[in-house]
Design an enzyme around this catalytic site. Structure first.
Site, PDB file in Angstrom:
ATOM      1  N   ASN A  93       5.951  -5.037  -1.362  1.00  0.00           N
ATOM      2  CA  ASN A  93       5.469  -6.350  -0.388  1.00  0.00           C
ATOM      3  C   ASN A  93       4.932  -7.653  -1.047  1.00  0.00           C
ATOM      4  OD1 ASN A  93       3.574  -5.240   0.084  1.00  0.00           O
ATOM      5  ND2 ASN A  93       3.307  -5.474   2.866  1.00  0.00           N
TER       6      ASN A  93
ATOM      7  N   ALA B 229       5.429  -0.881  -7.314  1.00  0.00           N
ATOM      8  CA  ALA B 229       5.702   0.338  -6.190  1.00  0.00           C
ATOM      9  C   ALA B 229       7.073  -0.230  -7.825  1.00  0.00           C
ATOM     10  CB  ALA B 229       6.899  -1.460  -5.055  1.00  0.00           C
TER      11      ALA B 229
ATOM     12  N   GLU C  96      -5.342   1.035   1.866  1.00  0.00           N
ATOM     13  CA  GLU C  96      -4.962   0.268   2.539  1.00  0.00           C
ATOM     14  C   GLU C  96      -3.714   0.966   3.274  1.00  0.00           C
ATOM     15  OE1 GLU C  96      -6.940  -3.051   3.139  1.00  0.00           O
ATOM     16  OE2 GLU C  96      -7.931  -2.279   1.941  1.00  0.00           O
TER      17      GLU C  96
ATOM     18  N   CYS D  26       2.120  -6.176   6.460  1.00  0.00           N
ATOM     19  CA  CYS D  26       0.696  -4.681   7.072  1.00  0.00           C
ATOM     20  C   CYS D  26       0.175  -5.389   8.232  1.00  0.00           C
ATOM     21  CB  CYS D  26      -0.185  -4.084   6.524  1.00  0.00           C
ATOM     22  SG  CYS D  26      -0.796  -5.391   5.355  1.00  0.00           S
TER      23      CYS D  26
ATOM     24  N   SER E 275      -6.033 -12.638   6.615  1.00  0.00           N
ATOM     25  CA  SER E 275      -6.465 -12.343   4.952  1.00  0.00           C
ATOM     26  C   SER E 275      -6.817 -13.538   4.563  1.00  0.00           C
ATOM     27  CB  SER E 275      -4.702 -12.404   4.624  1.00  0.00           C
ATOM     28  OG  SER E 275      -3.913 -11.305   4.612  1.00  0.00           O
TER      29      SER E 275
HETATM   30  P1  NAP Z   1       5.454   2.846   0.042  1.00  0.00           P
HETATM   31  O1  NAP Z   1       6.360   3.834   0.471  1.00  0.00           O
HETATM   32  O2  NAP Z   1       3.628   4.589   0.381  1.00  0.00           O
HETATM   33  O3  NAP Z   1       5.236   3.713  -1.595  1.00  0.00           O
HETATM   34  C1  NAP Z   1       3.200   2.494  -1.403  1.00  0.00           C
HETATM   35  C2  NAP Z   1       3.618   2.481  -3.213  1.00  0.00           C
HETATM   36  O4  NAP Z   1       3.162   4.090  -2.981  1.00  0.00           O
HETATM   37  C3  NAP Z   1       4.378   2.435  -4.344  1.00  0.00           C
HETATM   38  O5  NAP Z   1       4.444   1.831  -5.539  1.00  0.00           O
HETATM   39  C4  NAP Z   1       4.928   3.785  -3.944  1.00  0.00           C
HETATM   40  O6  NAP Z   1       5.741   3.957  -5.252  1.00  0.00           O
HETATM   41  C5  NAP Z   1       3.595   4.452  -4.435  1.00  0.00           C
HETATM   42  N1  NAP Z   1       4.325   6.135  -3.899  1.00  0.00           N
HETATM   43  C6  NAP Z   1       5.777   6.810  -2.946  1.00  0.00           C
HETATM   44  N2  NAP Z   1       5.392   8.235  -2.795  1.00  0.00           N
HETATM   45  C7  NAP Z   1       4.464   8.301  -3.391  1.00  0.00           C
HETATM   46  C8  NAP Z   1       3.828   9.598  -4.276  1.00  0.00           C
HETATM   47  N3  NAP Z   1       4.765  10.226  -3.516  1.00  0.00           N
HETATM   48  N4  NAP Z   1       2.777   9.820  -4.410  1.00  0.00           N
HETATM   49  C9  NAP Z   1       2.028   8.350  -5.475  1.00  0.00           C
HETATM   50  N5  NAP Z   1       2.393   7.375  -4.704  1.00  0.00           N
HETATM   51  C10 NAP Z   1       4.023   7.261  -4.180  1.00  0.00           C
HETATM   52  O7  NAP Z   1       4.726   1.945   0.854  1.00  0.00           O
HETATM   53  P2  NAP Z   1       5.615   0.475   0.788  1.00  0.00           P
HETATM   54  O8  NAP Z   1       6.842   1.004   1.106  1.00  0.00           O
HETATM   55  O9  NAP Z   1       5.546   0.216  -0.476  1.00  0.00           O
HETATM   56  O10 NAP Z   1       4.803  -0.816   1.470  1.00  0.00           O
HETATM   57  C11 NAP Z   1       5.115  -0.335   2.730  1.00  0.00           C
HETATM   58  C12 NAP Z   1       3.597  -0.159   3.100  1.00  0.00           C
HETATM   59  O11 NAP Z   1       2.153  -0.787   2.722  1.00  0.00           O
HETATM   60  C13 NAP Z   1       3.863  -0.196   5.347  1.00  0.00           C
HETATM   61  O12 NAP Z   1       3.034   0.942   5.591  1.00  0.00           O
HETATM   62  C14 NAP Z   1       2.802  -1.766   4.944  1.00  0.00           C
HETATM   63  O13 NAP Z   1       1.528  -1.418   6.277  1.00  0.00           O
HETATM   64  C15 NAP Z   1       1.642  -0.604   3.703  1.00  0.00           C
HETATM   65  N6  NAP Z   1       0.361  -1.974   4.181  1.00  0.00           N
HETATM   66  C16 NAP Z   1      -0.426  -2.327   3.793  1.00  0.00           C
HETATM   67  C17 NAP Z   1      -1.804  -3.075   3.564  1.00  0.00           C
HETATM   68  C18 NAP Z   1      -2.409  -2.996   3.156  1.00  0.00           C
HETATM   69  O14 NAP Z   1      -3.357  -3.517   3.184  1.00  0.00           O
HETATM   70  N7  NAP Z   1      -3.462  -2.716   5.192  1.00  0.00           N
HETATM   71  C19 NAP Z   1      -0.995  -3.625   2.426  1.00  0.00           C
HETATM   72  C20 NAP Z   1      -0.002  -3.916   2.079  1.00  0.00           C
HETATM   73  C21 NAP Z   1       1.190  -3.088   2.810  1.00  0.00           C
HETATM   74  P3  NAP Z   1       7.513   3.703  -4.932  1.00  0.00           P
HETATM   75  O15 NAP Z   1       7.812   2.271  -4.726  1.00  0.00           O
HETATM   76  O16 NAP Z   1       7.390   3.029  -7.189  1.00  0.00           O
HETATM   77  O17 NAP Z   1       8.307   4.733  -4.766  1.00  0.00           O
END
Ligand code: NAP
Length: 498
Positions: free
Chosen positions: A163, A188, A262, A296, A453
């Site tokens: 994102n 990602a 995070e 997020c 932020s």
């Molecule tokens: P996600 O599905 O958890 O993926 C995040 C990252 O983790 C991606 O690089 C993804 O790779 C990787 N990943 C997925 N499964 C994995 C596994 N089993 N082992 C290792 N890595 C793995 O989250 P998203 O959909 O990309 O992002 C949205 C989420 O991020 C939301 O929940 C949002 O709230 C959160 N977020 C939090 C913050 C914060 O600062 N708190 C900031 C931004 C976003 P691939 O995509 O390549 O599969």
């Protein structure tokens, strides 16, 4: 400035398509590639190397090999590299903004905002590099001296979401460089191009080979799992969903690896009857619609005091109605597509669930036809407490409104979630503002503002929103470990002071 297809192609031609390992751009070890798509058209933008577990292993080996000498570089040298990178990213702001818009979908104006936010971590941590310090003290009994120093943690693994493709990477990379750590970045798979362009800038800024390695892959678990199990890795920093974060914490436990997490949010945005309602609507638009709701920090539940609910809702609907939905490169675009069909389906499912549970669809609520994953700005009112949309991250342009009667009820509703990333409130009563700052179970609180932020502030959550902080003076601590040296009393052998 109007962006043409030729501009887009010219930029894409300059994006590296390999893996960055040990300072070299390489193909994947099995020659595999994957396609990166434009979510506003569904068209392929570029085909890039798809890292294998062997490539991940090679990247960690490169990071481990570079660690010792990198840790010994003078802080000023690391600071200057970060500063040059800040200047280079700023000078190429248009390129970074366009690549993010192309691969992630956000409007160019928002992408430019992310470039300045993301670049600012480079500047902030270049300034922090020379300020890493420890302490020296005499023990309370006077019999020894206590020297406390800070050292880089060691090789890190960074896993980032789609994102905020630039800022989520620089928020980790900049403090790690400042602290003297080497790293492997796994961006990602939906949005790796920004990270690749950024890695090239870091090379040009003079970052030595092996300090930053990048392994984009379609096999996230298979590539990162062995790294997390490898004793050479000393730190895992993850930004993404709570679901994946939980799993990574469990895997990291085997090595007692230091982790920063995070994770997801479910932010309440609370409007009290004494608020300036126009400013509250401005804040709600920022908190809800920034990044098309794919943040997020996005306001996930808008809580409005009953006495002003009708007026606030009417104003918010009007603003949402006129929020222009268009491809991010179109002049005037305020909201681009969602990142993929899966995200759009989830958003629509949550809206449909809320409506079947009894919510009123006051605006939008439909997918937009045509190429790309566009979704109408949507407002739901009278959302019942059991609707899934109040418990799960919407990650889309949907504003669910619920009402409350008293401050105590607003606090209870706000805290009624497993998440604790951020909360927002609008009130003119300063005492109430401070009460909320103490009572809300969050890592961050926006008082009369829809944006929290800030690179100079510690970003992060409590409860299931995460562990650790990024940014601020606190951000560098995630990459430093403490070493204490006990020193015998230098006067113990009878020497006396003169
Ligand atoms: P996600 O599905 O958890 O993926 C995040 C990252 O983790 C991606 O690089 C993804 O790779 C990787 N990943 C997925 N499964 C994995 C596994 N089993 N082992 C290792 N890595 C793995 O989250 P998203 O959909 O990309 O992002 C949205 C989420 O991020 C939301 O929940 C949002 O709230 C959160 N977020 C939090 C913050 C914060 O600062 N708190 C900031 C931004 C976003 P691939 O995509 O390549 O599969």
């Amino acid at each position: 400035m109007t962006i043409t297809a030729t501009d887009e192609q010219a930029l894409l031609a300059r994006v590296p398509t390999g893996l960055l390992i040990g300072g070299e751009w390489r193909d994947a070890s099995d020659g595999g590639t994957f396609d990166v798509h434009d979510p506003s058209t569904g068209q392929v933008l570029l085909s890039i190397a798809d890292a294998t577990p062997a490539d991940g292993e090679a990247a960690l080996s490169a990071a481990a090999a570079a660690q010792k000498s990198w840790a010994k570089t003078p802080p000023r040298v690391r600071a200057e590299i970060l500063r040059s990178a800040f200047e280079a990213v700023t000078a190429r702001a248009d390129d970074f903004a366009l690549i993010m818009t192309l691969e992630m979908g956000k409007p160019l104006a928002e992408a430019k905002g992310e470039v300045s936010y993301g670049a600012e971590f480079l500047r902030w941590f270049s300034e922090e590099t020379a300020r890493i310090s420890g302490r020296f003290a005499t023990s309370p009994d006077g019999n020894s001296r206590l020297l406390v120093t800070k050292r880089p943690v060691g090789p890190c693994l960074f896993i980032t979401p789609w994102n905020f493709p630039l800022a989520m990477a620089t928020r980790k990379i900049a403090p790690a460089i400042a602290a003297g750590c080497t790293m492997v970045l796994k961006p990602a798979a939906l949005t790796p191009l920004t990270a690749l362009m950024f890695a090239q800038v870091m090379q040009e800024a003079g970052l030595p080979a092996g300090v930053l390695n990048v392994v984009q892959t379609t096999s996230a678990g298979a590539v990162t799992g062995p790294l997390i199990a490898d004793s050479r890795l000393r730190k895992l920093s993850f930004t993404g969903s709570t679901e994946v974060g939980r799993r990574l914490i469990k895997t990291a436990a085997d090595q007692v690896l230091r982790v920063s997490m995070e994770l997801g949010g479910n932010a309440p945005f609370v409007v009290f009857e004494d608020a300036d309602l126009d400013k509250a609507v401005d804040g709600a638009m920022q908190a809800k619609m920034r990044n098309g709701g794919e943040a997020c920090t996005a306001a996930n539940r808008i809580l409005v005091q009953e006495t002003v609910a009708e007026e606030f809702t009417a104003k918010l609907i009007e603003r949402m109605r006129t929020h222009t939905v268009a491809r991010g490169t179109e002049p005037g675009s305020k909201i681009g597509p969602l990142v993929d069909e899966g995200t759009r389906t989830k958003v629509h499912d949550l809206v449909s669930d809320a409506v079947s549970a009894g919510a009123t669809l006051a605006l939008g609520g439909e997918r937009i036809d045509g190429p790309g994953y566009f979704y109408e700005p949507t407002v739901l009112t009278n959302v019942p407490a059991h609707a899934r949309i109040l418990q799960e991250e919407v990650f889309g342009p949907v504003a669910p409104i619920i009402t409350f009667a008293t401050e105590a009820e607003a606090i209870r509703l706000s805290n009624d979630t497993e998440f604790g990333l951020v909360a927002y409130a609008y009130t003119r009563d300063l005492n109430r503002g401070f009460r909320l700052a103490e009572e809300l179970e969050v890592g961050m609180f926006g008082l009369n503002t829809g944006i929290v932020s800030n690179p100079a502030a510690p970003f992060g959550g409590v409860k299931q929103s995460g562990i650790g902080r990024e940014g601020g003076h606190e951000g560098i601590e995630e990459y430093l470990e403490i070493r204490y040296v006990g020193i015998a009393d230098p006067f113990a052998d009878g020497q006396d002071s003169v």
